[in-house]
Motif scaffolding. Structure first.
Motif, PDB file in Angstrom:
ATOM      1  N   LEU A  80     -10.851 -18.018  -2.437  1.00  0.00           N
ATOM      2  CA  LEU A  80     -10.290 -16.674  -2.516  1.00  0.00           C
ATOM      3  C   LEU A  80      -8.885 -16.777  -3.076  1.00  0.00           C
ATOM      4  CD1 LEU A  80     -10.118 -13.580  -1.736  1.00  0.00           C
ATOM      5  CD2 LEU A  80      -9.257 -14.353   0.491  1.00  0.00           C
ATOM      6  N   ALA A  81      -8.542 -15.901  -4.015  1.00  0.00           N
ATOM      7  CA  ALA A  81      -7.181 -15.839  -4.552  1.00  0.00           C
ATOM      8  C   ALA A  81      -6.729 -14.385  -4.554  1.00  0.00           C
ATOM      9  CB  ALA A  81      -7.118 -16.415  -5.957  1.00  0.00           C
ATOM     10  N   MET A  82      -5.632 -14.118  -3.884  1.00  0.00           N
ATOM     11  CA  MET A  82      -5.059 -12.772  -3.870  1.00  0.00           C
ATOM     12  C   MET A  82      -3.734 -12.797  -4.629  1.00  0.00           C
ATOM     13  SD  MET A  82      -5.763 -11.799   0.130  1.00  0.00           S
ATOM     14  CE  MET A  82      -5.303 -10.077  -0.078  1.00  0.00           C
ATOM     15  N   LEU A  83      -3.630 -11.939  -5.639  1.00  0.00           N
ATOM     16  CA  LEU A  83      -2.385 -11.758  -6.378  1.00  0.00           C
ATOM     17  C   LEU A  83      -1.713 -10.516  -5.814  1.00  0.00           C
ATOM     18  CD1 LEU A  83      -3.983 -12.432  -9.830  1.00  0.00           C
ATOM     19  CD2 LEU A  83      -2.179 -13.844  -8.836  1.00  0.00           C
ATOM     20  N   ILE A  84      -0.519 -10.688  -5.260  1.00  0.00           N
ATOM     21  CA  ILE A  84       0.101  -9.615  -4.479  1.00  0.00           C
ATOM     22  C   ILE A  84       1.449  -9.227  -5.072  1.00  0.00           C
ATOM     23  CG2 ILE A  84       1.002  -8.975  -2.208  1.00  0.00           C
ATOM     24  CD1 ILE A  84      -1.020 -10.838  -0.945  1.00  0.00           C
ATOM     25  N   GLU A  85       1.632  -7.930  -5.260  1.00  0.00           N
ATOM     26  CA  GLU A  85       2.915  -7.376  -5.674  1.00  0.00           C
ATOM     27  C   GLU A  85       3.400  -6.439  -4.570  1.00  0.00           C
ATOM     28  OE1 GLU A  85       6.121  -6.757  -8.529  1.00  0.00           O
ATOM     29  OE2 GLU A  85       4.628  -8.312  -8.149  1.00  0.00           O
ATOM     30  N   CYS A  86       4.641  -6.616  -4.128  1.00  0.00           N
ATOM     31  CA  CYS A  86       5.197  -5.844  -3.013  1.00  0.00           C
ATOM     32  C   CYS A  86       6.206  -4.816  -3.534  1.00  0.00           C
ATOM     33  CB  CYS A  86       5.898  -6.766  -2.018  1.00  0.00           C
ATOM     34  SG  CYS A  86       4.830  -8.018  -1.291  1.00  0.00           S
ATOM     35  N   LYS A  87       6.129  -3.609  -3.002  1.00  0.00           N
ATOM     36  CA  LYS A  87       7.071  -2.559  -3.376  1.00  0.00           C
ATOM     37  C   LYS A  87       7.504  -1.796  -2.131  1.00  0.00           C
ATOM     38  CE  LYS A  87       6.893  -3.224  -7.821  1.00  0.00           C
ATOM     39  NZ  LYS A  87       8.059  -3.764  -8.549  1.00  0.00           N
ATOM     40  N   ARG A  88       8.772  -1.418  -2.113  1.00  0.00           N
ATOM     41  CA  ARG A  88       9.298  -0.606  -1.014  1.00  0.00           C
ATOM     42  C   ARG A  88       9.950   0.639  -1.575  1.00  0.00           C
ATOM     43  NH1 ARG A  88      13.718   0.731   1.852  1.00  0.00           N
ATOM     44  NH2 ARG A  88      13.457   0.963   4.119  1.00  0.00           N
ATOM     45  N   SER A  89       9.720   1.759  -0.913  1.00  0.00           N
ATOM     46  CA  SER A  89      10.336   3.016  -1.338  1.00  0.00           C
ATOM     47  C   SER A  89      10.407   3.959  -0.144  1.00  0.00           C
ATOM     48  CB  SER A  89       9.510   3.656  -2.465  1.00  0.00           C
ATOM     49  OG  SER A  89      10.015   4.936  -2.789  1.00  0.00           O
ATOM     50  N   THR A  90      11.481   4.714  -0.080  1.00  0.00           N
ATOM     51  CA  THR A  90      11.553   5.747   0.957  1.00  0.00           C
ATOM     52  C   THR A  90      10.778   6.982   0.524  1.00  0.00           C
ATOM     53  OG1 THR A  90      13.627   6.534   0.003  1.00  0.00           O
ATOM     54  CG2 THR A  90      13.777   4.948   1.820  1.00  0.00           C
ATOM     55  N   LEU A  91      10.529   7.102  -0.783  1.00  0.00           N
ATOM     56  CA  LEU A  91       9.770   8.233  -1.311  1.00  0.00           C
ATOM     57  C   LEU A  91       8.298   7.849  -1.442  1.00  0.00           C
ATOM     58  CD1 LEU A  91      12.279   9.460  -4.018  1.00  0.00           C
ATOM     59  CD2 LEU A  91      11.810  10.495  -1.801  1.00  0.00           C
ATOM     60  N   PRO A  92       7.396   8.807  -1.366  1.00  0.00           N
ATOM     61  CA  PRO A  92       5.970   8.490  -1.297  1.00  0.00           C
ATOM     62  C   PRO A  92       5.349   8.133  -2.646  1.00  0.00           C
ATOM     63  CG  PRO A  92       6.301  10.850  -1.187  1.00  0.00           C
ATOM     64  CD  PRO A  92       7.664  10.248  -1.146  1.00  0.00           C
ATOM     65  N   PHE A  93       4.222   7.429  -2.563  1.00  0.00           N
ATOM     66  CA  PHE A  93       3.310   7.230  -3.677  1.00  0.00           C
ATOM     67  C   PHE A  93       2.140   8.193  -3.485  1.00  0.00           C
ATOM     68  CE2 PHE A  93       5.731   3.388  -3.880  1.00  0.00           C
ATOM     69  CZ  PHE A  93       5.644   2.932  -5.195  1.00  0.00           C
ATOM     70  N   ARG A 120      13.480  11.620  -7.176  1.00  0.00           N
ATOM     71  CA  ARG A 120      14.350  12.779  -7.012  1.00  0.00           C
ATOM     72  C   ARG A 120      15.208  12.968  -8.263  1.00  0.00           C
ATOM     73  NH1 ARG A 120      14.326  14.957  -2.083  1.00  0.00           N
ATOM     74  NH2 ARG A 120      13.827  13.667  -0.256  1.00  0.00           N
ATOM     75  N   SER A 121      15.240  14.184  -8.753  1.00  0.00           N
ATOM     76  CA  SER A 121      16.240  14.571  -9.749  1.00  0.00           C
ATOM     77  C   SER A 121      16.871  15.835  -9.186  1.00  0.00           C
ATOM     78  CB  SER A 121      15.596  14.780 -11.121  1.00  0.00           C
ATOM     79  OG  SER A 121      14.523  15.710 -11.028  1.00  0.00           O
ATOM     80  N   SER A 122      16.768  16.944  -9.885  1.00  0.00           N
ATOM     81  CA  SER A 122      17.203  18.198  -9.265  1.00  0.00           C
ATOM     82  C   SER A 122      16.184  18.670  -8.237  1.00  0.00           C
ATOM     83  CB  SER A 122      17.393  19.275 -10.342  1.00  0.00           C
ATOM     84  OG  SER A 122      16.187  19.449 -11.074  1.00  0.00           O
ATOM     85  N   LYS A 123      14.934  18.184  -8.414  1.00  0.00           N
ATOM     86  CA  LYS A 123      13.881  18.457  -7.443  1.00  0.00           C
ATOM     87  C   LYS A 123      12.945  17.254  -7.407  1.00  0.00           C
ATOM     88  CE  LYS A 123      11.136  20.943 -10.902  1.00  0.00           C
ATOM     89  NZ  LYS A 123      10.431  22.213 -11.217  1.00  0.00           N
ATOM     90  N   LEU A 124      12.026  17.233  -6.468  1.00  0.00           N
ATOM     91  CA  LEU A 124      11.095  16.123  -6.329  1.00  0.00           C
ATOM     92  C   LEU A 124      10.092  16.140  -7.484  1.00  0.00           C
ATOM     93  CD1 LEU A 124      10.771  13.871  -4.205  1.00  0.00           C
ATOM     94  CD2 LEU A 124       8.962  15.238  -3.163  1.00  0.00           C
ATOM     95  N   GLU A 125       9.933  14.988  -8.162  1.00  0.00           N
ATOM     96  CA  GLU A 125       9.011  14.874  -9.282  1.00  0.00           C
ATOM     97  C   GLU A 125       8.169  13.618  -9.113  1.00  0.00           C
ATOM     98  OE1 GLU A 125      11.500  14.831 -12.708  1.00  0.00           O
ATOM     99  OE2 GLU A 125      11.781  17.016 -12.726  1.00  0.00           O
ATOM    100  N   LEU A 126       7.089  13.526  -9.901  1.00  0.00           N
ATOM    101  CA  LEU A 126       6.227  12.353  -9.886  1.00  0.00           C
ATOM    102  C   LEU A 126       6.391  11.571 -11.184  1.00  0.00           C
ATOM    103  CD1 LEU A 126       2.917  13.803  -8.380  1.00  0.00           C
ATOM    104  CD2 LEU A 126       4.751  12.595  -7.198  1.00  0.00           C
ATOM    105  N   THR A 127       6.427  10.236 -11.078  1.00  0.00           N
ATOM    106  CA  THR A 127       6.610   9.368 -12.237  1.00  0.00           C
ATOM    107  C   THR A 127       5.426   8.401 -12.318  1.00  0.00           C
ATOM    108  OG1 THR A 127       7.900   7.793 -10.928  1.00  0.00           O
ATOM    109  CG2 THR A 127       9.116   9.516 -12.084  1.00  0.00           C
ATOM    110  N   GLY A 128       4.401   8.790 -13.052  1.00  0.00           N
ATOM    111  CA  GLY A 128       3.214   7.960 -13.182  1.00  0.00           C
ATOM    112  C   GLY A 128       3.469   6.698 -13.966  1.00  0.00           C
ATOM    113  N   ALA A 129       4.324   6.773 -14.994  1.00  0.00           N
ATOM    114  CA  ALA A 129       4.589   5.605 -15.831  1.00  0.00           C
ATOM    115  C   ALA A 129       5.228   4.481 -15.022  1.00  0.00           C
ATOM    116  CB  ALA A 129       5.485   5.996 -17.002  1.00  0.00           C
ATOM    117  N   ASP A 130       6.097   4.840 -14.090  1.00  0.00           N
ATOM    118  CA  ASP A 130       6.772   3.827 -13.281  1.00  0.00           C
ATOM    119  C   ASP A 130       5.768   3.045 -12.438  1.00  0.00           C
ATOM    120  OD1 ASP A 130       9.233   2.662 -11.874  1.00  0.00           O
ATOM    121  OD2 ASP A 130       8.135   3.573 -10.206  1.00  0.00           O
ATOM    122  N   ALA A 131       4.834   3.736 -11.792  1.00  0.00           N
ATOM    123  CA  ALA A 131       3.841   3.057 -10.954  1.00  0.00           C
ATOM    124  C   ALA A 131       2.937   2.169 -11.794  1.00  0.00           C
ATOM    125  CB  ALA A 131       3.015   4.090 -10.193  1.00  0.00           C
ATOM    126  N   TYR A 132       2.565   2.637 -12.975  1.00  0.00           N
ATOM    127  CA  TYR A 132       1.689   1.848 -13.833  1.00  0.00           C
ATOM    128  C   TYR A 132       2.406   0.601 -14.350  1.00  0.00           C
ATOM    129  CZ  TYR A 132      -1.333   0.576 -17.727  1.00  0.00           C
ATOM    130  OH  TYR A 132      -2.144  -0.120 -18.591  1.00  0.00           O
TER     131      TYR A 132
END
Length: 317
Positions: free
Chosen positions: A88-101, A166-178
């Motif tokens: 078994l091989a698991m490739l793991i990437e860890c991310k932390r954020s106070t804002l949701p995914f 966060r900018s002037s309001k809460l937004e979603l950034t799909g490119a960043d997650a990808y």
């Protein structure tokens, strides 16, 4: 050893230790360290490599990049192993954020032919003989590893996800997650498979799982004809299309990564991943002759790409 820190080794004026500590915590590195330490002290004898390096050749000149963790487990420990050894091989990437995914739920149950990814064999496709003739299938399909509940029954499936910003309001950034999660994991998995391709026996049959571990709120957005709802979910399987190589049967390949909340990771690993991996190991040990030859036979036809659960794989003379 008596070491005295020189006075010149200090933070620049205007920067406090609290500021720096806050930046470190937000970076996600403490999450990587905690996870690595927990795996190293597990009774399962995981081999844990920090900062697994892979080569990204997509932008012309090859570039060395890293994934946070490579976690290996020998599924049949012993000095005299079989000629096709399960791992078994698991490739793991860890991310932390106070804002949701936020994950956008698929409106159908996903069938992902390339899940799980298999490494360690000299061929990408297995020659399966049926009453209808020869059919190239992936090794996981030939062994019916893909019919285990772990492969098809997860709390939520999605094709994409985004991180809130966060900018002037809460937004979603799909490119960043990808760019920061999905793409590095898939590239690292592809590189791992290439590096593990052998020229001669003994082989391994390595289950490769790209996994993102988030210390952040995880919510799934689901839209149906009747309603739209948003709900918390600690484990989501995200499917992504990737352009197919010239020698692959389809125009694109569907891959998947598992995205798991840090607080749920132990449950994910010990109650779901390891039973699945040990089931795959049992099938690997049962079908050594077929895996060594890269071919086998079943006595029932394949129905729209699916092999019946009762089909029994056997060697071909």
């Amino acid at each position: 050893m008596d070491i005295v820190n020189p006075g010149e080794n200090r933070l620049p004026e205007g920067m406090t230790e609290a500021d720096l500590r806050d930046a470190v915590v937000r970076s996600g590195f403490p999450l990587q360290s905690r996870l690595a330490n927990a795996l190293r002290t597990s009774t399962e004898n995981f081999f844990v490599q920090d900062e697994y390096g892979y080569i990204d050749a997509d932008l012309g000149a090859p570039t060395i990049r890293t994934i946070d963790l490579l976690v290996d487990l020998d599924l049949h420990p012993g000095s005299h192993g079989p000629e096709v050894h399960p791992e078994l091989a698991m490739l793991i990437e860890c991310k932390r954020s106070t804002l949701p995914f936020v994950f956008f739920a698929a409106d159908e149950k996903l069938w992902i032919p390339n899940f799980p990814i298999i490494a360690g064999l000299p061929y990408p496709f297995f020659d399966l003989r049926t009453p209808e003739g020869h059919t190239p299938v992936r090794p996981a399909q030939a062994l019916r590893i893909d019919q285990h509940p772990f492969a098809g029954h997860v709390p939520a499936n999605a094709y994409s996800f985004s991180r809130a910003a966060r900018s002037s309001k809460l937004e979603l950034t799909g490119a960043d997650a990808y760019q920061s999660v999905t793409l590095p994991l898939l590239k690292a998995a592809d590189y791992f498979v290439t590096c593990e391709r052998p020229n001669r026996p003994p082989y391994t049959l390595t289950i490769v799982l790209p996994v993102a571990v988030l210390d952040a709120p995880m919510l799934v957005f689901q839209s149906t004809n009747d309603e739209e709802r948003l709900f918390a979910c600690p484990w989501v399987r995200v499917a992504r299309h990737s352009p197919a190589a010239p020698n692959v049967l389809h125009r694109s390949q569907l891959y998947a990564i598992d995205v798991v909340h840090y607080a749920f990771f132990d449950t994910y690993l010990y109650r779901h991943v390891l039973p699945f991996a040990r089931h795959a190991a049992d099938l690997t040990l049962q079908h050594q002759a077929e895996l060594l030859a890269g071919r086998g036979a079943i006595d029932v036809p394949i129905d729209r790409g699916h092999i019946a659960a009762h089909a029994k794989l056997r060697p071909v003379p």
